[in-house]
Design a protein around this motif. Sequence first.
Motif, PDB file in Angstrom:
ATOM      1  N   CYS A   1       3.551   2.249  -1.025  1.00 46.86           N
ATOM      2  CA  CYS A   1       2.590   1.175  -0.598  1.00 46.86           C
ATOM      3  C   CYS A   1       2.294   1.026   1.123  1.00 46.86           C
ATOM      4  O   CYS A   1       3.303   1.252   1.761  1.00 46.86           O
TER       5      CYS A   1
ATOM      6  N   TYR B   1       1.474  -1.489   2.163  1.00 52.51           N
ATOM      7  CA  TYR B   1       1.631  -2.903   2.590  1.00 52.51           C
ATOM      8  C   TYR B   1       3.085  -3.048   2.896  1.00 52.51           C
ATOM      9  O   TYR B   1       3.913  -2.228   2.475  1.00 52.51           O
ATOM     10  N   ASP B   2       3.687  -4.194   3.552  1.00 52.34           N
ATOM     11  CA  ASP B   2       4.921  -4.373   4.013  1.00 52.34           C
ATOM     12  C   ASP B   2       5.534  -5.526   3.828  1.00 52.34           C
ATOM     13  O   ASP B   2       5.989  -6.302   4.826  1.00 52.34           O
ATOM     14  N   CYS B   3       5.372  -6.100   2.615  1.00 52.83           N
ATOM     15  CA  CYS B   3       5.980  -7.415   2.175  1.00 52.83           C
ATOM     16  C   CYS B   3       7.503  -7.375   2.486  1.00 52.83           C
ATOM     17  O   CYS B   3       7.999  -6.604   1.791  1.00 52.83           O
TER      18      CYS B   3
ATOM     19  N   TYR C   1       9.809  -8.893   1.187  1.00 49.21           N
ATOM     20  CA  TYR C   1      10.583  -9.248  -0.146  1.00 49.21           C
ATOM     21  C   TYR C   1      10.756  -7.993  -1.134  1.00 49.21           C
ATOM     22  O   TYR C   1      11.334  -8.093  -2.032  1.00 49.21           O
ATOM     23  N   CYS C   2       9.982  -7.234  -0.768  1.00 47.97           N
ATOM     24  CA  CYS C   2       9.550  -6.018  -1.596  1.00 47.97           C
ATOM     25  C   CYS C   2      10.369  -4.866  -1.445  1.00 47.97           C
ATOM     26  O   CYS C   2      10.275  -4.139  -0.309  1.00 47.97           O
TER      27      CYS C   2
ATOM     28  N   ASN D   1       9.613  -1.800  -2.393  1.00 46.46           N
ATOM     29  CA  ASN D   1       8.896  -0.812  -2.263  1.00 46.46           C
ATOM     30  C   ASN D   1       7.887  -0.758  -0.960  1.00 46.46           C
ATOM     31  O   ASN D   1       7.060  -0.318  -0.779  1.00 46.46           O
ATOM     32  N   ARG D   2       8.101  -2.090  -0.152  1.00 52.20           N
ATOM     33  CA  ARG D   2       7.135  -1.871   1.022  1.00 52.20           C
ATOM     34  C   ARG D   2       7.294  -0.828   2.033  1.00 52.20           C
ATOM     35  O   ARG D   2       8.427   0.148   1.858  1.00 52.20           O
TER      36      ARG D   2
ATOM     37  N   SER E   1       1.775  -1.092  -9.683  1.00 53.02           N
ATOM     38  CA  SER E   1       1.380  -0.115  -8.717  1.00 53.02           C
ATOM     39  C   SER E   1       1.904  -0.931  -7.241  1.00 53.02           C
ATOM     40  O   SER E   1       1.366  -1.792  -7.040  1.00 53.02           O
ATOM     41  N   GLY E   2       2.292   0.070  -6.468  1.00 50.83           N
ATOM     42  CA  GLY E   2       2.322  -0.203  -4.786  1.00 50.83           C
ATOM     43  C   GLY E   2       0.859   0.277  -4.647  1.00 50.83           C
ATOM     44  O   GLY E   2      -0.008   0.694  -5.438  1.00 50.83           O
ATOM     45  N   ILE E   3       0.495   0.000  -3.462  1.00 48.07           N
ATOM     46  CA  ILE E   3      -1.210   0.229  -2.978  1.00 48.07           C
ATOM     47  C   ILE E   3      -1.107   1.376  -2.246  1.00 48.07           C
ATOM     48  O   ILE E   3      -0.301   1.792  -1.019  1.00 48.07           O
TER      49      ILE E   3
ATOM     50  N   LYS F   1      -1.456 -10.170   2.819  1.00 48.10           N
ATOM     51  CA  LYS F   1      -2.106 -10.652   1.808  1.00 48.10           C
ATOM     52  C   LYS F   1      -2.753 -12.086   2.081  1.00 48.10           C
ATOM     53  O   LYS F   1      -2.180 -12.696   2.806  1.00 48.10           O
TER      54      LYS F   1
HETATM   55  S1  SF4 Z   1       4.213  -3.072  -3.848  1.00 55.27           S
HETATM   56 FE1  SF4 Z   1       3.013  -4.943  -3.704  1.00 55.27          FE
HETATM   57  S2  SF4 Z   1       4.657  -6.457  -3.140  1.00 55.27           S
HETATM   58 FE2  SF4 Z   1       5.503  -4.499  -2.595  1.00 55.27          FE
HETATM   59  S3  SF4 Z   1       4.914  -4.258  -0.580  1.00 55.27           S
HETATM   60 FE3  SF4 Z   1       3.392  -3.275  -1.915  1.00 55.27          FE
HETATM   61  S4  SF4 Z   1       1.831  -4.868  -2.083  1.00 55.27           S
HETATM   62 FE4  SF4 Z   1       3.691  -5.809  -1.170  1.00 55.27          FE
END
Ligand code: SF4
Length: 410
Positions: free
Chosen positions: A68, A70-72, A74-75, A77-78, A113-115, A185
């Motif tokens: 992914c 992104y770097d959320c 709480y996730c 998979n960030r 899915s992750g992005i 986001k």
């Molecule tokens: S998988 Fe979704 S929630 Fe997890 S870091 Fe990527 S965008 Fe954020």
Amino acid sequence: MKKSLKERLAILSDAAKYDASCASSGTTKRDSSASGGLGSTEGSGICHAYAPDGRCISLLKILLTNFCIYDCAYCINRSSSNVERARFTPEEVIWLTLEFYRRNYIEGLFLSSGIIRSSDHTMEEMVRIARELRTIHNFRGYIHLKSIPEASGRLIEEAGLYADRLSINIELPTDAGIGRFAPEKQPDNIRRSMGNLRLKIEEMAEPTLQTKRRRKFAPAGQSTQMIVGADGADDATILGTSARLYGSYGLKRVYYSAFSPIPDSSKTLPLIKPPLMREHRLYQADWLYRFYGFDIGEITSGQSDGMLDLDLDPKLAWALGHRDRFPVDINRAEKETLLRVPGFGTKTVKGILSSRRFRRLRLDDLKRLGVSLRKVQPFVVCEGWTPHRLVDRSDLRAMFQPKPEQLSLL
Ligand code: SF4
């Protein structure tokens, strides 16, 4: 070395278990592997969901990828997390779905899915999987696609032509929480996508002038997921957000996912309360709001800190705080009043209303309807039973509270 399909399936089904949008995700954790029994609720790969006709069905639950950009915070998979990564091609997801379906392991697919590369690129691959399953392989099973709110509206609309259910995650209960923990986001984009999806679902549900038929578009509607316990929002705030989402976007369901601190993480977030019990109480409170006629304020006003009582289910906690409303005469009370009696579900109330047309009901009748007498006795009057002052007893709460347990030292 490239990972085998089996290795990637292990990684990407395990990564998908953090997604709460299926029926088995909200249950308690049980695993029989040590005791020699059968079954486990902790495994990953196959989850359960309710089809539009109410059947419980098994779904292959996987991510297309856990990479992914992104770097959320709480996730798991960030982008900054050091988990093992894997990726399927769309062809592999299609093949797995068809093979599992042919072997009767599953009745559908839950795909998230992750992005990767961009929101549109990821969404395009997910839509392609659903489209080819439907149009090339004539797949008639259930499909739940987790949509990416930043993806173009055209792609989300196309997804609705092939998926039974679409979901767009609201992520956290407040915009401030999203800004802090998922800054890439935009809450406005998430809500706009949900609003557009609602309009499309409603538009397609109208019969056309030419054919007089409704067109098929996400027939199981849309749902969302909220992470609980990551940002400090209290239960009143969480449930208030859910109520607005149900009202504004016609959601079928809000899923609550208890945040677990991520191991080896420099960004580990604080845990507010025992997360799984809190998640369970939120589901119960959500149910009271949707099916039992309670306002969110009534459910959450029992405690001054805006949190639900973890020791008691929310209806029982409300009843103990409103003892003047009890006991209720089950042979005369209106449906709305019966729905507020602790221990009565919607089916029980239906059963009471239809049986009492023929005779006056007794405690035995409640027992036959599957009601726990221990739980309802202080709150009801019926033929042959009156609780006298039982409902006013000062130790009534203690009678319902779970017994203290010795915590494991291991
Ligand atoms: S998988 Fe979704 S929630 Fe997890 S870091 Fe990527 S965008 Fe954020």
